[in-house]
Design an enzyme around this catalytic site. Structure first.
Site, short mmCIF file in Angstrom:
data_model
loop_
_atom_site.label_atom_id
_atom_site.label_comp_id
_atom_site.label_asym_id
_atom_site.label_seq_id
_atom_site.Cartn_x
_atom_site.Cartn_y
_atom_site.Cartn_z
N CYS A 119 -1.63 31.13 2.19
CA CYS A 119 -1.07 32.03 3.19
C CYS A 119 -1.64 31.72 4.56
O CYS A 119 -2.45 30.82 4.74
CB CYS A 119 -1.38 33.48 2.84
SG CYS A 119 -0.90 33.98 1.19
N LEU A 155 2.76 32.16 1.13
CA LEU A 155 3.39 31.08 0.39
C LEU A 155 3.13 31.37 -1.09
O LEU A 155 2.00 31.25 -1.56
CB LEU A 155 2.80 29.73 0.78
CG LEU A 155 3.30 28.50 0.01
CD1 LEU A 155 4.80 28.30 0.23
CD2 LEU A 155 2.53 27.25 0.42
N ILE A 204 1.05 31.65 -7.07
CA ILE A 204 0.57 32.36 -8.25
C ILE A 204 1.12 33.79 -8.21
O ILE A 204 1.11 34.43 -7.16
CB ILE A 204 -0.98 32.40 -8.28
CG1 ILE A 204 -1.55 30.98 -8.26
CG2 ILE A 204 -1.48 33.18 -9.49
CD1 ILE A 204 -1.28 30.18 -9.51
N ASN A 218 -6.16 33.69 2.30
CA ASN A 218 -5.51 32.38 2.39
C ASN A 218 -6.25 31.42 1.47
O ASN A 218 -7.46 31.23 1.62
CB ASN A 218 -5.56 31.87 3.83
CG ASN A 218 -5.08 30.43 3.96
OD1 ASN A 218 -4.30 29.95 3.16
ND2 ASN A 218 -5.57 29.74 4.98
N GLY A 272 -6.77 13.17 -3.07
CA GLY A 272 -8.06 12.55 -3.37
C GLY A 272 -9.14 12.84 -2.36
O GLY A 272 -10.19 12.19 -2.37
#
Length: 639
Positions: free
Chosen positions: A2, A48, A51, A72, A359
């Site tokens: 978020c 966003l 979950i 966030n 990575g």
């Protein structure tokens, strides 16, 4: 994932201002918004949803609604924490990760951060105590800015949400600019604006009834510890990476991975493939210049694991087109040129997925930078103290002379060899030396930063490190400077610009803490960097990937500046408005341009200057010119 924003004050804050702040960061959370307002706090967020997509809205509250949080990031151990908290009698109303924060706060206060495994920047408002808690994750994956004015404190995930307020003075901080020219980023706790600060990684800020305090709650400890064999350590690398990857693959939205063709991203993809029953979606950026194009290595890993692979090629014309967009998103000067391909790979990925693994952190955990090997060699060649002054003078003369590029490189090498390890590394990480900045600045700008040594930021971390050998000390420095100031900023901004969540298994604090105590000789062996990680990846990755030299995420910047970006460079650096600010001497800027045209190696300095001026122009177009104290008759006046 978020974006968050808010204001706390001893008097009632303006909730409409917080709503306006959240609108400016809507790209960070396009799926919804939420707000909390009371007599002393106004909090907001953009979501966003990854979950508990259906029910995980924010803000979240405790049982009596006296504690509220906006968040966030991602908490990867939220399920275990939820079970523990439920066992202690706490009641949950959502299935998401954010709600554990308010109940952990009830149990542990500001020490709740030590229980979290994840990436985060959050605000918790305790209405009963009149207390705000701001916290940022251990290594700085998620950003958080704040500004205190009198008895009020405002915070936000991005600078633009704070500076858009007309009441906020928009004055450039000359010390921040001074550091930016050295490192190509503005290090925490500075921001480019005077009076607005970054909360450093691994820190909490507590505001209570008008006063604030900040403390550090975590620092990676490089103290050596007993180890067994490299073979056992290689097996442990694989197990820790699998575990860190597993917890980061929890998502209700489509998930994939960046795949550059390097060891780190390839190792993450290999781990994902072992944990998934579906082909991993992978995303790669290449260049139309073979010197910088690593698509063949990425394709080799993609074939090895049967991934659903996607590529995009960046050309110089593409870089020119996207540069203003990239600059607008960063909100302050940022001159890591790999932000351009990072922006493109995020855009490519978002067409297919909402979450990507990457990575990031592999170099800092396992010794991946070639400069580590150089520093080891230089340490063995350290000349006697009585010769250092002579070598430094000879080196400086060659480095600054109008001679062949090869001689200038020899001069820089001699000058570095004459320095102590901490000074040598600070010099390696500098783009503008102190002498070069002193020559560049006007008298007014020079006066503003008198006595400020940017290299001291690196030397302090080096000297405070608990490591007993230079390789681990250098990694300690990078974890505290380059990683959060450059790499993680780049990834956060370029991914969130496209509403894409990026997760980094190598930055799992369990993996980092284990790797920090390993011997430096296991990480850098002669000219071989990341030696232990490469041994660990032998069962997972193709041989040609493990034996090739490290390339890094380089871009053909010098060629772009000579061709597609050259007109922009001249436009930005000779602009009348830019020169009227009183920061830089026009004749020195002209010399930078001439040096580049004549083929001298000044690309990074030129690019840093361009990015500063492009940022300044972008700000002027959006909200008006940024005041520069060096050019103002009365310091402190706001433009």
């Amino acid at each position: 994932m978020c974006g968050v924003a808010g204001i706390v004050s001893t008097s009632p804050p303006d909730p409409e201002r917080v709503r306006a702040m959240c609108r400016l960061i809507a790209h960070r959370g396009p799926d919804g918004e939420g707000f909390h307002t009371d007599d002393h706090a106004a909090l907001g967020m953009r979501r966003l949803a990854v979950i508990d997509v259906a029910g995980g809205d924010q803000p979240v509250y405790n049982e009596d609604r006296s504690v509220v949080a906006v968040f966030n990031g991602e908490i990867y151990n939220f399920a275990e924490l939820r079970r523990e908290l439920t066992g202690r009698g706490h009641r949950f109303t959502t299935e998401g990760d954010t709600e554990v924060l308010v109940h952990l706060y009830e149990e542990h206060g500001e020490d709740l951060v030590g229980h979290l495994r994840g990436m985060f920047a959050f605000a918790i408002w305790d209405a009963t105590r009149g207390r705000l808690l701001l916290a940022r994750d251990r290594v700085g994956k998620k950003p958080l800015f704040y500004r205190q004015a009198g008895d009020s404190l405002a915070f936000a995930s991005e600078l633009k949400a704070l500076v858009a307020d007309p009441s906020v003075p928009r004055e450039l901080d000359p010390v921040a600019l001074h550091h930016y020219l050295t490192y190509q980023y503005v290090p925490a706790p500075w921001s480019i604006y005077r009076g607005i600060h970054k909360l450093p990684p691994g820190h909490v800020l507590v505001w209570e009834r008008g006063s604030r305090r900040i403390r550090r709650y975590w620092k990676l400890d490089f103290t050596p510890r007993p180890v067994h064999s490299e073979r056992d350590a290689a097996e442990q690398v694989r197990q820790l990476l699998l575990d860190a990857t597993r917890v980061r693959m929890v998502s209700e939205r489509p998930l994939g991975a960046f795949l550059s063709g390097g060891i780190d991203s390839s190792a993450v993809v290999a781990a994902m493939a072992r944990l998934s029953d579906q082909p991993v979606k992978t995303f790669c950026i290449g260049f139309d210049d073979a010197r910088f194009d690593e698509r063949s290595y990425a394709a080799s890993v993609a074939r090895h694991y049967g991934t659903d692979h996607h590529e995009f090629v960046v050309a110089g014309s593409s870089a020119l087109d996207v540069l203003p967009r990239v600059t607008r998103h960063f909100d302050e000067p940022f001159a890591d040129s790999s932000s351009i391909p990072s922006f493109f790979v995020a855009e490519l990925s978002r067409r297919h997925v909402t979450v990507v693994l990457n990575g990031d952190g592999g170099d800092e955990c396992f010794g991946g930078y070639r400069r580590y090997a150089f520093m080891k060699r230089a340490g063995r060649m350290q000349p006697p103290r009585q010769l250092c002054g002579l070598l430094s003078r000879i080196g400086s003369g060659l480095a600054q002379a109008d001679t062949a590029a090869g001689l200038r490189r020899v001069g820089r090498g001699l000058r570095l060899l004459a320095e102590t390890p901490q000074h040598r590394y600070a010099s390696l990480m500098s783009h503008f030396t102190g002498e070069a900045k002193d020559e560049l600045y006007t008298d007014a700008m020079r006066e503003q930063v008198a006595g400020v040594d940017s290299n001291e930021l690196i030397r302090q971390v080096f000297e405070a490190s608990h490591a007993d050998e230079d390789v681990n000390r250098l990694m300690d420095v990078d974890v505290n400077t380059y990683l959060p100031g450059d790499l993680l900023v780049k990834v956060d901004i370029t991914t969130m610009a496209h509403s894409l969540e990026a997760r980094s298994p190598f930055l799992d604090h369990h993996l980092m803490e284990w790797a920090a105590g390993l011997p430096g000789e296991w990480k850098v062996q002669g000219q071989v960097t990341k030696a232990l990680l490469k041994k660990a990846m032998v069962p997972w990755l193709p041989d040609e990937l493990l034996t090739r030299p490290k390339a890094g995420f380089g871009v053909p910047l010098a060629d772009w500046l000579r061709c597609e970006l050259r007109p922009l460079a001249f436009d930005l650096l000779t602009d009348r408005t830019a020169r009227s600010r009183g920061l830089f001497r026009p004749e020195v800027v002209n010399q930078l341009l001439r040096d580049h045209v004549e083929g001298r190696d000044r690309s990074n300095r030129l690019w840093s200057m361009m990015q500063f001026e492009l940022w300044h122009r972008t700000c002027a177009e959006q909200t008006g010119e940024v005041a520069t104290a060096a050019a103002q008759p009365a310091p402190g006046h706001c433009g």
